[in-house]
Write a protein that holds these residues in place. Structure first.
Motif, short mmCIF file in Angstrom:
data_model
loop_
_atom_site.label_atom_id
_atom_site.label_comp_id
_atom_site.label_asym_id
_atom_site.label_seq_id
_atom_site.Cartn_x
_atom_site.Cartn_y
_atom_site.Cartn_z
N UNK A 69 35.57 0.55 38.33
CA UNK A 69 34.59 1.62 38.53
C UNK A 69 33.40 1.31 37.63
N UNK A 70 32.26 1.11 38.27
CA UNK A 70 31.06 0.73 37.52
C UNK A 70 30.52 1.90 36.70
N UNK A 71 30.00 1.57 35.53
CA UNK A 71 29.20 2.53 34.74
C UNK A 71 29.91 3.88 34.54
N UNK A 136 38.39 11.76 27.95
CA UNK A 136 37.14 11.79 28.73
C UNK A 136 37.43 12.20 30.17
N UNK A 137 36.77 13.24 30.65
CA UNK A 137 37.04 13.71 32.02
C UNK A 137 36.85 12.61 33.06
N UNK A 138 35.87 11.74 32.83
CA UNK A 138 35.61 10.69 33.83
C UNK A 138 36.76 9.67 33.88
N UNK A 139 37.42 9.43 32.74
CA UNK A 139 38.58 8.55 32.73
C UNK A 139 39.77 9.24 33.38
N UNK A 197 30.64 -3.79 26.22
CA UNK A 197 29.43 -4.61 26.26
C UNK A 197 29.52 -5.46 27.53
N UNK A 198 28.51 -6.26 27.82
CA UNK A 198 28.60 -7.17 28.96
C UNK A 198 29.71 -8.20 28.68
N UNK A 199 30.59 -8.37 29.66
CA UNK A 199 31.72 -9.30 29.48
C UNK A 199 31.82 -10.21 30.69
N UNK A 200 31.80 -11.51 30.42
CA UNK A 200 32.02 -12.49 31.48
C UNK A 200 32.88 -13.62 30.92
N UNK A 252 28.66 -3.06 30.29
CA UNK A 252 28.99 -2.00 29.33
C UNK A 252 29.26 -0.68 30.07
N UNK A 253 30.41 -0.11 29.82
CA UNK A 253 30.77 1.17 30.44
C UNK A 253 31.60 1.03 31.70
#
Ligand SMILES: CCCC(=O)SCCNC(=O)CCNC(=O)[C@H](O)C(C)(C)COP(=O)(O)OP(=O)(O)OC[C@H]1O[C@@H](n2cnc3c(N)ncnc32)[C@H](O)[C@@H]1OP(=O)(O)O
Ligand SMILES: Nc1ncnc2c1ncn2[C@@H]1O[C@H](COP(=O)(O)OP(=O)(O)OP(=O)(O)O)[C@@H](O)[C@H]1O
Ligand SMILES: O=C(O)CCC(=O)C(=O)O
Ligand SMILES: [Fe+2]
Ligand SMILES: [Mg+2]
Length: 277
Positions: A69-71, A136-139, A197-200, A252-253
């Motif tokens: 799930x993005x962002x 967190x409600x979104x989680x 953070x950005x992860x690749x 991130x997020x």
């Protein structure tokens, strides 16, 4: 919140069994798994019937064993988690029960705890600031799609994957989280993993073998790696080498939810930063 606190008590009991647990959120075993009569239970085995996931998302998780799930988590919350992690590393706070782990490559060299020597903290249920993540409600909104409504946080960690010093010790071998969990049923357990953070592939993203959640729990042991293996980082010995590894590039997020039988791991961190999730 009351349900989550009850889960923390259960986790501590499970901890006495001596199992190295890891991040998971699980439904209470007595919570309902039944679906409305109008529903065809054989169609969906790994997701519950609610209105949060689209049909496409549901089918994706059923087929692959994970869903990104993005962002999902705000940058402001992530900053708060990062700050609290740094406070813990500086020993300004010492939450009871917290486990601090260092990478095998530096465990004997660096004496002082700092953000640069801690690979992972786990069991942060007594740290109010970090445990906010589990509330967190979104989680929870997404967790409930897999666990049902009676949710318990079973285990928690913040992973700070260090730059690899050249021995590939920053890798996490391919494993199934269920290996570490002495509780069931597996289909009512889900892991929530949020990129801070950005992860690749450069800093060691999560690597998954899609669809492996449909298979059994496989034997785990220390990987046959030269140069250093971290204590209690077990890996699967005989995974299907032809099974395509999928590298999850995340911002991130972004948050990935995955089944505890899904085979996953993470590669070495070839950057100089400490990759946080
Ligand atoms: C859902 C699953 C997802 C996952 O996370 S899978 C991985 C699960 N495994 C874990 O979480 C491991 C968690 N770590 C731990 O339990 C502890 O940090 C660990 C590694 C047992 C060490 O704990 P302590 O005993 O408190 O630490 P200590 O500093 O006194 O060290 C005792 C001896 O162990 C060694 N050690 C510490 N960290 C290590 C490491 N990363 N790799 C290899 N060896 C390590 C340390 O050098 C010491 O050895 P010696 O006794 O001096 O010879
Ligand atoms: N040949 C292999 N044998 C066993 N496990 C492997 C093998 N290749 C990769 N893995 C596992 O899969 C994870 C991810 O693989 P990946 O190739 O992305 O990582 P890496 O080899 O550490 O880094 P990279 O290939 O990007 O330099 C590794 O951490 C490791 O746990
Ligand atoms: O982030 C990683 O390096 C691996 C994490 C993992 O295996 C997990 O969260 O279960
Ligand atoms: Fe894992
Ligand atoms: Mg590789």
């Amino acid at each position: 919140m009351d349900q989550l606190r009850a889960g923390v008590r259960l986790r501590i009991v499970l901890g006495h069994l001596g199992h190295p647990l890891a991040a998971a959120i699980v439904a209470h075993p007595t919570s309902g798994t039944s679906s409305p009569a109008s529903f065809q239970p054989q169609q969906f085995q790994y997701t519950l019937d609610n209105n949060v996931l689209s049909l496409e998302q549901r089918k994706f998780y059923e087929e692959n064993g994970y869903l990104v799930i993005k962002n999902l988590v705000s940058h402001a919350d992530i900053q708060r988690f990062r700050s609290e992690f740094e406070r813990i590393c500086r020993k300004e706070v010492r939450p009871p029960g917290l486990m601090v782990m260092k990478d095998v490559a530096i465990v004997k060299s660096e004496q002082n705890l700092s953000e640069k020597s801690v690979t992972k903290i786990q069991d942060f249920q007594e740290d109010e600031e970090l445990f906010r993540y589990c509330t967190l409600p979104e989680i929870l909104k997404y967790v409930e799609c897999f666990t049902g409504p009676n949710i318990m946080a079973m285990h928690t960690m913040l992973i700070n994957k260090p730059p690899d010093v050249g021995k590939k010790t920053s890798r996490h071998p391919l494993h199934q989280d269920l290996h570490y969990f002495p509780f069931r049923p597996s289909n009512l357990i889900v892991c929530a993993w949020t990129a801070m953070e950005h992860i690749d592939r450069n800093n060691g993203c999560l690597v998954v073998l899609p669809g492996t959640h449909k298979g059994p729990l496989k034997p785990h042991d220390y990987p046959q790696w030269e140069g250093g293996v971290n204590i209690m980082y077990h890996g699967i010995q005989d995974y299907e080498k032809n099974n395509a590894r999928v590298h999850l590039v995340m911002e991130k997020g972004d948050t990935v939810f995955f089944h505890p039988l899904l085979i996953h791991g993470s590669g070495r961190n070839r950057t100089q930063g400490f990759r946080k999730v």
